[in-house]
Motif scaffolding. Structure first.
Motif, PDB file in Angstrom:
ATOM      1  N   GLU A 203     -34.776  40.378  24.278  1.00 21.63           N
ATOM      2  CA  GLU A 203     -34.454  40.086  23.567  1.00 21.63           C
ATOM      3  C   GLU A 203     -34.937  38.040  23.343  1.00 21.63           C
ATOM      4  N   PHE A 204     -34.882  37.247  24.241  1.00 25.82           N
ATOM      5  CA  PHE A 204     -34.833  36.649  23.957  1.00 25.82           C
ATOM      6  C   PHE A 204     -35.892  35.833  25.051  1.00 25.82           C
ATOM      7  N   PHE A 205     -37.165  35.118  24.895  1.00 23.79           N
ATOM      8  CA  PHE A 205     -37.699  33.506  26.060  1.00 23.79           C
ATOM      9  C   PHE A 205     -36.987  32.701  26.236  1.00 23.79           C
ATOM     10  N   ILE A 206     -36.684  32.620  27.266  1.00 27.86           N
ATOM     11  CA  ILE A 206     -35.034  31.228  28.008  1.00 27.86           C
ATOM     12  C   ILE A 206     -36.033  30.384  28.701  1.00 27.86           C
ATOM     13  N   ILE A 207     -35.772  29.286  28.225  1.00 28.37           N
ATOM     14  CA  ILE A 207     -35.271  27.809  28.991  1.00 28.37           C
ATOM     15  C   ILE A 207     -34.983  27.932  30.340  1.00 28.37           C
ATOM     16  N   GLU A 208     -34.858  27.865  31.599  1.00 24.83           N
ATOM     17  CA  GLU A 208     -34.117  27.600  32.543  1.00 24.83           C
ATOM     18  C   GLU A 208     -34.366  25.592  32.619  1.00 24.83           C
ATOM     19  N   PRO A 209     -34.945  24.877  32.083  1.00 24.14           N
ATOM     20  CA  PRO A 209     -35.247  23.434  32.195  1.00 24.14           C
ATOM     21  C   PRO A 209     -34.953  23.585  33.717  1.00 24.14           C
ATOM     22  N   SER A 210     -36.586  22.578  34.753  1.00 28.92           N
ATOM     23  CA  SER A 210     -35.963  22.639  36.116  1.00 28.92           C
ATOM     24  C   SER A 210     -36.785  20.778  36.284  1.00 28.92           C
ATOM     25  N   GLY A 211     -36.948  20.173  35.465  1.00 24.72           N
ATOM     26  CA  GLY A 211     -37.497  18.890  35.349  1.00 24.72           C
ATOM     27  C   GLY A 211     -39.151  18.812  35.647  1.00 24.72           C
ATOM     28  N   GLU A 212     -39.602  20.633  35.454  1.00 20.98           N
ATOM     29  CA  GLU A 212     -41.382  20.023  35.138  1.00 20.98           C
ATOM     30  C   GLU A 212     -41.453  19.631  33.694  1.00 20.98           C
ATOM     31  N   THR A 213     -42.816  19.097  33.603  1.00 19.31           N
ATOM     32  CA  THR A 213     -43.309  19.054  32.203  1.00 19.31           C
ATOM     33  C   THR A 213     -44.095  20.427  31.864  1.00 19.31           C
ATOM     34  N   GLY A 214     -43.357  20.764  30.357  1.00 18.44           N
ATOM     35  CA  GLY A 214     -44.469  21.810  29.939  1.00 18.44           C
ATOM     36  C   GLY A 214     -43.640  21.593  28.395  1.00 18.44           C
ATOM     37  N   LYS A 215     -45.246  22.692  28.285  1.00 16.92           N
ATOM     38  CA  LYS A 215     -44.947  22.617  25.981  1.00 16.92           C
ATOM     39  C   LYS A 215     -45.122  24.023  26.222  1.00 16.92           C
ATOM     40  N   ILE A 216     -44.185  24.652  24.996  1.00 17.70           N
ATOM     41  CA  ILE A 216     -44.908  25.963  24.508  1.00 17.70           C
ATOM     42  C   ILE A 216     -44.432  25.750  22.870  1.00 17.70           C
ATOM     43  N   GLY A 217     -45.145  27.427  22.358  1.00 12.02           N
ATOM     44  CA  GLY A 217     -44.702  27.185  20.968  1.00 12.02           C
ATOM     45  C   GLY A 217     -44.681  28.959  20.818  1.00 12.02           C
ATOM     46  N   LEU A 218     -44.341  29.300  19.733  1.00 15.90           N
ATOM     47  CA  LEU A 218     -44.575  30.408  18.731  1.00 15.90           C
ATOM     48  C   LEU A 218     -44.078  30.482  17.347  1.00 15.90           C
ATOM     49  N   SER A 219     -44.618  31.644  17.420  1.00 17.29           N
ATOM     50  CA  SER A 219     -44.220  31.973  15.427  1.00 17.29           C
ATOM     51  C   SER A 219     -42.538  33.110  15.835  1.00 17.29           C
ATOM     52  N   ASN A 220     -41.590  31.558  14.947  1.00 16.63           N
ATOM     53  CA  ASN A 220     -40.362  31.916  15.752  1.00 16.63           C
ATOM     54  C   ASN A 220     -40.030  33.125  14.328  1.00 16.63           C
ATOM     55  N   ARG A 221     -39.829  33.864  14.090  1.00 17.76           N
ATOM     56  CA  ARG A 221     -39.616  35.264  13.189  1.00 17.76           C
ATOM     57  C   ARG A 221     -37.960  34.343  12.341  1.00 17.76           C
ATOM     58  N   MET A 222     -37.146  34.699  13.418  1.00 15.73           N
ATOM     59  CA  MET A 222     -35.960  34.465  13.602  1.00 15.73           C
ATOM     60  C   MET A 222     -35.134  33.327  12.886  1.00 15.73           C
ATOM     61  N   GLY A 223     -35.932  32.232  12.530  1.00 11.25           N
ATOM     62  CA  GLY A 223     -35.871  30.762  12.524  1.00 11.25           C
ATOM     63  C   GLY A 223     -34.885  29.751  13.362  1.00 11.25           C
ATOM     64  N   TYR A 224     -33.685  30.693  14.441  1.00 12.18           N
ATOM     65  CA  TYR A 224     -33.185  29.880  14.987  1.00 12.18           C
ATOM     66  C   TYR A 224     -33.715  29.189  16.643  1.00 12.18           C
ATOM     67  N   ALA A 225     -33.149  28.382  17.554  1.00 13.91           N
ATOM     68  CA  ALA A 225     -33.150  28.525  18.813  1.00 13.91           C
ATOM     69  C   ALA A 225     -31.671  27.754  19.045  1.00 13.91           C
ATOM     70  N   ILE A 226     -31.324  28.416  19.992  1.00 16.24           N
ATOM     71  CA  ILE A 226     -29.538  27.885  20.767  1.00 16.24           C
ATOM     72  C   ILE A 226     -30.294  26.697  22.224  1.00 16.24           C
ATOM     73  N   TYR A 227     -29.333  25.199  22.515  1.00 20.00           N
ATOM     74  CA  TYR A 227     -29.214  25.226  23.866  1.00 20.00           C
ATOM     75  C   TYR A 227     -27.801  25.440  24.062  1.00 20.00           C
ATOM     76  N   THR A 228     -27.280  25.978  24.782  1.00 19.60           N
ATOM     77  CA  THR A 228     -25.793  25.977  25.435  1.00 19.60           C
ATOM     78  C   THR A 228     -26.274  26.374  27.278  1.00 19.60           C
ATOM     79  N   ASP A 229     -24.480  26.378  26.979  1.00 20.43           N
ATOM     80  CA  ASP A 229     -24.224  26.987  28.410  1.00 20.43           C
ATOM     81  C   ASP A 229     -23.821  27.491  28.886  1.00 20.43           C
ATOM     82  N   GLY A 230     -23.465  28.580  27.789  1.00 20.70           N
ATOM     83  CA  GLY A 230     -21.698  29.417  26.937  1.00 20.70           C
ATOM     84  C   GLY A 230     -20.270  28.499  26.980  1.00 20.70           C
ATOM     85  N   LYS A 231     -20.475  28.059  26.281  1.00 18.95           N
ATOM     86  CA  LYS A 231     -18.939  27.176  25.927  1.00 18.95           C
ATOM     87  C   LYS A 231     -19.440  25.914  24.700  1.00 18.95           C
ATOM     88  N   PHE A 232     -20.823  25.595  25.252  1.00 19.91           N
ATOM     89  CA  PHE A 232     -21.266  24.041  24.160  1.00 19.91           C
ATOM     90  C   PHE A 232     -22.093  24.441  23.474  1.00 19.91           C
TER      91      PHE A 232
END
Length: 324
Positions: free
Chosen positions: A218-247
């Motif tokens: 269902e999801f492509f997930i970024i678990e940031p490790s401190g590495e530099t990187g960049k990705i992109g996509l056609s996001n037809r669902m139109g949203y992105a979520i930055y979360t720890d499960g609580k906030f």
């Protein structure tokens, strides 16, 4: 509610929604949204470069990233960043509870950048505008970059592909289209999941094999490790979520089917580094006619209410309830 203030010594304005969440917009430089605090998470989760503020006081003519959310012109060229760090004009619409912050035209392209913020019940509607004040046609799109503070345990959830439909919904669509029962193959619509990696750009590289990139059905997930990187996509669902499960912080921008998006069709892009992460949305590319205003809209929500991440559809249903 609107309130004039200072942020690290620079003129700013605060705007608050009915939930009590607060945005701070720099007006001394920008236009730029530098802070987002919520009533249930009373700290700014946008990245702020404190040294840039100190250096700006001494050398105001230099360009600084500052942090927060900024508006650029896509695709990325030297012209993307201007005007970005000059004093802005402020217009307050008290009746409609809107705040408008806009730049002077730059000397080179004569582009005006404008941000209009409207607080809602739980969220904020933010409209970004570009106005070409020159005599000539220009080409480009609106590119909005939100710098996020690297918070412990937080991940970025990106829906990829399209929603899966149940048998009943598929059968209904087949009947509505006047198709026959033997046309069952129509159930198996195309559902392509893709991510574009910036393997190298401007002297920077992305490690495609990095463990910070995770994939589920269902999801492509970024678990940031401190590495530099960049990705992109056609996001037809139109949203992105930055979360720890609580906030969670949700950034939503509707996808326009068949529109010409920059960077080979990217409507969302993401950048990671040790200092900060970026969640970026992009408008389709425009031919910018003189004195015509071109807009791109985002909806923001942040808080501790739970979002069901079991599927991209369940997350979308929860997000719709929050973006009011």
């Amino acid at each position: 509610m609107l309130e004039e203030t200072k942020f690290n010594g620079i003129d700013a304005v605060k705007i608050i929604n009915r939930k009590g969440d607060e945005l701070t917009i720099l007006t001394g430089v920008g236009p730029r949204i530098i802070s987002y605090k919520t009533s249930d998470f009373n700290r700014n989760f946008f990245y702020v470069n404190e040294k840039d503020f100190e250096n700006y006081i001494q050398n105001p003519e230099n360009w600084y990233i500052f942090g927060g959310t900024r508006i650029w012109l896509s695709p990325e060229t030297k012209a993307s960043y201007i005007p970005d760090n000059k004093k802005c004009h402020v217009s307050k619409d008290e009746k409609n509870n809107k705040l408008v912050v806009y730049s002077e035209p730059d000397k080179e392209l004569k582009i005006v950048k404008k941000i209009t913020i409207q607080p809602l019940e739980k969220s904020f509607r933010i409209t970004y505008s570009i106005i070409n004040t020159s005599e000539y046609l220009l080409q480009g799109g609106i590119w909005v970059l939100s710098c996020l503070e690297p918070l412990t345990g937080f991940k970025i959830y990106i829906p990829w592909g399209e929603e899966r439909e149940d048998e009943e919904t598929n059968d209904k669509k087949i009947r509505q289209a006047g198709l026959k029962e033997q046309d069952k193959f129509n159930k198996f619509k195309w559902n392509i999941k893709e991510i574009k990696f910036w393997k190298s750009w401007l002297g920077v590289k992305t490690n495609i094999l990095s463990k910070q990139w995770k994939q589920t059905e269902e999801f492509f997930i970024i678990e940031p490790s401190g590495e530099t990187g960049k990705i992109g996509l056609s996001n037809r669902m139109g949203y992105a979520i930055y979360t720890d499960g609580k906030f969670s912080f949700v950034k939503y921008s509707p996808y326009i089917e068949s529109a010409n998006y920059p960077d080979d069709g990217c409507s969302f892009e993401f950048y990671t580094s040790r200092e900060f992460y970026e969640v970026e949305t992009l408008s389709p590319l425009f031919t910018l006619k003189p004195l015509k205003e071109y807009i791109h809209t985002e909806l923001w929500w942040a808080g501790t209410e739970k979002i069901d991440l079991s599927s991209i559809s369940s997350a979308k249903m929860d997000i719709k309830k929050l973006l009011i």
